[in-house]
Design an enzyme around this catalytic site. Structure first.
Site: not given
Ligand code: GDP
Length: 183
Positions: A55, A95, A158, A161, A172
């Site tokens: 990222k 997303y 973070n 991905h 994807e």
């Molecule tokens: P992943 O599969 O571990 O990447 O997590 P998710 O699919 O739940 O979320 C997609 C991305 O959204 C994450 O990798 C983070 O960059 C972001 N994200 C997830 N949860 C949060 C949150 O609670 N707050 C914020 N600001 N970003 C989040």
């Protein structure tokens, strides 16, 4: 009629994701004795593909090198890799499943804020294997030794991905790469 033994390695679509299958076709008598039927093939050595992204937060901090090193030393094959700067619209498309989440606007701003590196990784069990190497979404909850524990700045910024299921991986990978780019 005797069917000769035949060993084929070929890419096939399975559950929407392209994987390499080792399809071992046996003589009719072998098939009957091993599998109890004539029309079966033994399938083994299955490999899987997943989409990974380094990222913008990690690219900006020049962490692409260490992350790619971890990818290769963990046994993944890199089938494709491209550096891109996503537009806001492209990040929103990627997303789209999170459209209703409160962080959608902020997440897509972040993902389009600078260059990212897209990769197609291949290994047996690549989807789970890459998610284990990344660690939990929130670096505060990620296990020691994971990429997010080591490199992530926050739950949003973070570092990496990874696709979360075979159907998502197929979607994807197809979102960013044409089949001809996977080598
Ligand atoms: P992943 O599969 O571990 O990447 O997590 P998710 O699919 O739940 O979320 C997609 C991305 O959204 C994450 O990798 C983070 O960059 C972001 N994200 C997830 N949860 C949060 C949150 O609670 N707050 C914020 N600001 N970003 C989040």
């Amino acid at each position: 009629m005797r069917i000769p033994n035949l060993f084929i390695v070929r890419p096939v679509a399975l559950d929407g994701a392209f994987v390499d299958l080792w399809v071992v076709e046996l003589s009719r008598s072998h098939r009957r004795s091993l599998l109890g039927r004539d029309d079966a093939a033994i399938i083994g050595g299955m490999s899987e593909r997943t989409l990974a992204i380094i990222k913008p937060d990690a690219v900006e901090r020049r962490l692409a090198g260490p992350i790619i090193h971890r990818i290769e030393s963990s046994g993944f094959q890199i089938r494709a890799m491209r550096k891109v700067r996503l537009t806001k619209r492209e990040a929103e498309g990627f997303y789209a499943v999170h459209r209703e989440r409160p962080f959608f606007g902020s997440l897509t701003d972040f993902m389009s804020s600078g260059p990212a590196i897209l990769l197609v990784l291949e290994a047996p069990g690549a989807i789970k294997k890459w998610r284990s190497l990344m660690g939990a979404t929130d670096p505060a909850k990620a296990e020691a030794g994971t990429l997010r524990k080591e490199f992530a700045e926050s739950i949003e910024r973070n570092a990496t991905h990874g696709s979360d299921a075979p159907e998502t991986a197929a979607y994807e990978i197809g979102y960013f790469f044409a089949g001809i780019e996977l080598v």
